[in-house]
Design a protein around this motif. Structure first.
Motif, mmCIF file in Angstrom:
data_model
loop_
_atom_site.group_PDB
_atom_site.id
_atom_site.type_symbol
_atom_site.label_atom_id
_atom_site.label_comp_id
_atom_site.label_asym_id
_atom_site.label_seq_id
_atom_site.Cartn_x
_atom_site.Cartn_y
_atom_site.Cartn_z
ATOM 1 N N PHE A 3 0.719 -1.317 -0.011
ATOM 2 C CA PHE A 3 0.006 -0.089 -0.109
ATOM 3 C C PHE A 3 0.864 1.303 -0.016
ATOM 4 O O PHE A 3 0.626 1.883 0.769
ATOM 5 C CB PHE A 3 -1.060 -0.151 1.299
ATOM 6 N N TYR A 10 -5.636 2.478 -5.785
ATOM 7 C CA TYR A 10 -6.576 1.712 -4.867
ATOM 8 C C TYR A 10 -8.048 1.923 -4.912
ATOM 9 O O TYR A 10 -9.022 1.013 -5.259
ATOM 10 C CB TYR A 10 -6.344 1.871 -3.205
ATOM 11 N N TYR A 19 -19.344 0.592 -0.193
ATOM 12 C CA TYR A 19 -19.390 1.165 0.843
ATOM 13 C C TYR A 19 -20.201 1.489 1.877
ATOM 14 O O TYR A 19 -20.466 1.439 2.999
ATOM 15 C CB TYR A 19 -18.135 2.212 0.766
ATOM 16 N N GLY A 45 -6.998 -0.186 9.983
ATOM 17 C CA GLY A 45 -6.798 -0.202 8.527
ATOM 18 C C GLY A 45 -7.789 0.462 7.743
ATOM 19 O O GLY A 45 -8.463 -0.117 6.858
ATOM 20 N N CYS A 46 -8.035 1.560 7.951
ATOM 21 C CA CYS A 46 -9.098 2.427 7.453
ATOM 22 C C CYS A 46 -8.535 2.627 5.917
ATOM 23 O O CYS A 46 -9.737 3.211 5.085
ATOM 24 C CB CYS A 46 -9.350 3.726 8.330
ATOM 25 N N HIS A 51 -14.967 3.622 4.628
ATOM 26 C CA HIS A 51 -15.763 3.435 5.457
ATOM 27 C C HIS A 51 -16.007 4.756 6.603
ATOM 28 O O HIS A 51 -17.226 5.028 7.001
ATOM 29 C CB HIS A 51 -15.873 2.331 6.467
ATOM 30 N N ASP A 66 -4.009 3.775 10.022
ATOM 31 C CA ASP A 66 -3.438 2.754 8.848
ATOM 32 C C ASP A 66 -1.944 3.043 8.974
ATOM 33 O O ASP A 66 -1.381 3.779 9.790
ATOM 34 C CB ASP A 66 -3.969 3.319 7.635
ATOM 35 N N LEU A 67 -1.292 1.949 8.459
ATOM 36 C CA LEU A 67 0.042 1.963 8.481
ATOM 37 C C LEU A 67 0.616 2.616 7.258
ATOM 38 O O LEU A 67 1.953 2.746 7.188
ATOM 39 C CB LEU A 67 0.854 0.954 8.979
ATOM 40 N N GLN A 91 -0.456 4.612 12.362
ATOM 41 C CA GLN A 91 -0.147 3.597 13.396
ATOM 42 C C GLN A 91 -0.212 2.231 12.722
ATOM 43 O O GLN A 91 -1.047 1.908 11.919
ATOM 44 C CB GLN A 91 -0.798 3.933 14.877
ATOM 45 N N ASP A 92 0.464 1.242 13.620
ATOM 46 C CA ASP A 92 0.615 -0.078 13.189
ATOM 47 C C ASP A 92 -0.574 -0.646 14.210
ATOM 48 O O ASP A 92 -0.372 -0.268 15.419
ATOM 49 C CB ASP A 92 1.870 -0.578 13.486
ATOM 50 N N MET A 93 -1.473 -1.183 13.751
ATOM 51 C CA MET A 93 -2.389 -1.789 14.813
ATOM 52 C C MET A 93 -2.047 -2.845 15.598
ATOM 53 O O MET A 93 -2.759 -3.066 16.701
ATOM 54 C CB MET A 93 -3.883 -2.416 13.926
ATOM 55 N N MET A 108 -12.203 -3.504 8.101
ATOM 56 C CA MET A 108 -12.941 -3.977 7.051
ATOM 57 C C MET A 108 -12.123 -4.138 5.863
ATOM 58 O O MET A 108 -10.999 -3.257 5.594
ATOM 59 C CB MET A 108 -14.096 -2.966 6.605
ATOM 60 N N PHE A 109 -12.482 -5.093 5.022
ATOM 61 C CA PHE A 109 -11.899 -5.625 3.705
ATOM 62 C C PHE A 109 -10.595 -6.373 3.950
ATOM 63 O O PHE A 109 -9.436 -5.967 3.477
ATOM 64 C CB PHE A 109 -11.647 -4.200 2.760
ATOM 65 N N GLN A 115 -2.276 -9.686 9.052
ATOM 66 C CA GLN A 115 -1.833 -9.851 10.534
ATOM 67 C C GLN A 115 -1.531 -11.357 10.441
ATOM 68 O O GLN A 115 -2.246 -12.200 10.728
ATOM 69 C CB GLN A 115 -2.480 -9.587 11.607
HETATM 70 C C1 LIG Z 1 -7.293 -3.974 1.623
HETATM 71 S S1 LIG Z 1 -7.189 -2.354 2.452
HETATM 72 C C2 LIG Z 1 -8.400 -1.954 3.474
HETATM 73 C C3 LIG Z 1 -8.661 -0.469 3.612
HETATM 74 C C4 LIG Z 1 -10.264 -0.039 3.955
HETATM 75 N N1 LIG Z 1 -10.584 -0.666 5.096
HETATM 76 C C5 LIG Z 1 -11.204 -0.441 3.161
HETATM 77 O O1 LIG Z 1 -12.124 -1.222 3.220
HETATM 78 O O2 LIG Z 1 -11.150 0.147 1.941
HETATM 79 C C6 LIG Z 1 -6.243 -2.792 3.867
HETATM 80 C C7 LIG Z 1 -5.494 -1.710 4.652
HETATM 81 O O3 LIG Z 1 -5.195 -2.246 5.885
HETATM 82 C C8 LIG Z 1 -3.976 -1.357 6.198
HETATM 83 N N2 LIG Z 1 -3.263 -2.231 7.155
HETATM 84 C C9 LIG Z 1 -2.642 -3.575 7.085
HETATM 85 N N3 LIG Z 1 -2.162 -3.998 8.109
HETATM 86 C C10 LIG Z 1 -2.071 -3.227 9.078
HETATM 87 C C11 LIG Z 1 -1.750 -2.789 10.243
HETATM 88 N N4 LIG Z 1 -0.973 -3.746 10.987
HETATM 89 N N5 LIG Z 1 -1.893 -1.693 10.946
HETATM 90 C C12 LIG Z 1 -2.541 -0.648 10.208
HETATM 91 N N6 LIG Z 1 -3.016 -0.572 9.071
HETATM 92 C C13 LIG Z 1 -2.835 -1.799 8.348
HETATM 93 C C14 LIG Z 1 -3.322 -1.432 5.053
HETATM 94 O O4 LIG Z 1 -2.315 -0.385 4.911
HETATM 95 C C15 LIG Z 1 -4.451 -0.971 3.888
HETATM 96 O O5 LIG Z 1 -4.921 0.361 3.872
#
Ligand SMILES: C[S@@+](CC[C@H](N)C(=O)[O-])C[C@H]1O[C@@H](n2cnc3c(N)ncnc32)[C@H](O)[C@@H]1O
Length: 252
Positions: A3, A10, A19, A45-46, A51, A66-67, A91-93, A108-109, A115
């Motif tokens: 990403f 995207y 959505y 992971g917005c 959303h 989001d990271l 941030q990293d979740m 979502m998604f 992880q």
């Molecule tokens: C498939 S996208 C989904 C984005 C959004 N939720 C949507 O529905 O369109 C996955 C997202 O999760 C984020 N992501 C993945 N692992 C993450 C983590 N450990 N911490 C924060 N964000 C994370 C990615 O950077 C990416 O933006």
């Protein structure tokens, strides 16, 4: 790093993703699974904010994490354009530290699928728990293992025509049954006429999940599993051909 430049494309890749219907589904879950009133929602992971902006427009107070800075910058500009106040955090979740708790959390998604190790998954679940008020719902979706193994991921090519030219995305999956992941090798080509103006290669490693392990990880980390349903369908039991699932759980 995933990403990164991929973020530029995207919203074009997922232009057909509904959505609004997904936010309706989230609200239906709120209605059915909690009596608590929900104001503050954390979106983990917005991404580009699909959303977050819609839920904020519906009157909730949104924070998005989001990271990927490039995904977040798109989310920020959408919120700004719509004059919405949304707190976005880079941030990293798996190491979440916000000075706030929320009434509900969504992811979502297939974000949880990123992880991929048991450790990362538990870190993420614990982080969500620490940021939820007691009884708070956590809703996430992801890939359901039985369907991934029975249907098997296949190579796909998607071609999108945009005002900025043609975007071609090729996805080649590799199934790893030992680690419960699919490695998806993406190649993205951006063409204007016959001129290649951008090419990106990214590998997304996605974990798929099984019912018992989800229940185990949630219960071990302070959640009660309420339901695993087919994605966007609450009234049908999940089955072997449901690739996408929704998980609903509550902080105990
Ligand atoms: C498939 S996208 C989904 C984005 C959004 N939720 C949507 O529905 O369109 C996955 C997202 O999760 C984020 N992501 C993945 N692992 C993450 C983590 N450990 N911490 C924060 N964000 C994370 C990615 O950077 C990416 O933006």
């Amino acid at each position: 790093m995933v990403f990164n430049r991929y973020s530029n494309y995207y919203d074009s890749f997922y232009a057909e993703k509904d959505y609004a219907a997904e936010c309706d589904f989230v609200e239906l879950i709120f209605d059915k699974f909690t009596d608590q009133s929900i104001k503050g929602i954390l979106d983990l992971g917005c991404g580009t904010g699909g959303h977050t902006v819609l839920l904020a427009q519906r009157g909730y107070q949104l924070s998005g994490v989001d990271l990927s800075e490039s995904m977040l910058s798109i989310a920020r500009s959408k919120a700004k354009e719509l004059s919405l106040t949304i707190d976005y955090h880079l941030q990293d979740m798996r190491q979440l530290h916000l000075e706030q708790t929320f009434d509900a959390a969504v992811s979502m998604f297939a974000v949880m699928g990123y992880q991929t190790s048991n450790y990362d998954l538990e870190q993420a679940i614990q982080g969500v728990r620490q940021h939820l008020s007691p009884g708070g719902l956590f809703i996430f979706d992801g890939w359901f293992g039985p369907a991934v193994l029975s249907e098997r991921p296949v190579e796909r090519t998607k071609i999108i025509e945009t005002d900025a030219g043609r975007i071609i995305r090729h996805a080649r999956p590799e199934l790893d049954v030992v680690n419960h992941v699919v490695k998806v090798f993406y190649n993205v080509l951006h063409l204007q006429g016959h001129t290649l103006i951008d090419e990106i290669d990214e590998v997304h490693t996605m974990r798929f999940f099984f019912y018992q392990e989800i229940e185990y990880f949630l219960e071990k980390n302070g959640f009660e599993l309420l339901k695993i349903s087919p994605f966007m369908e609450l009234d049908r039991a999940i089955a072997v051909d449901d690739w996408n699932m929704t998980v609903i759980c509550r902080r105990v």
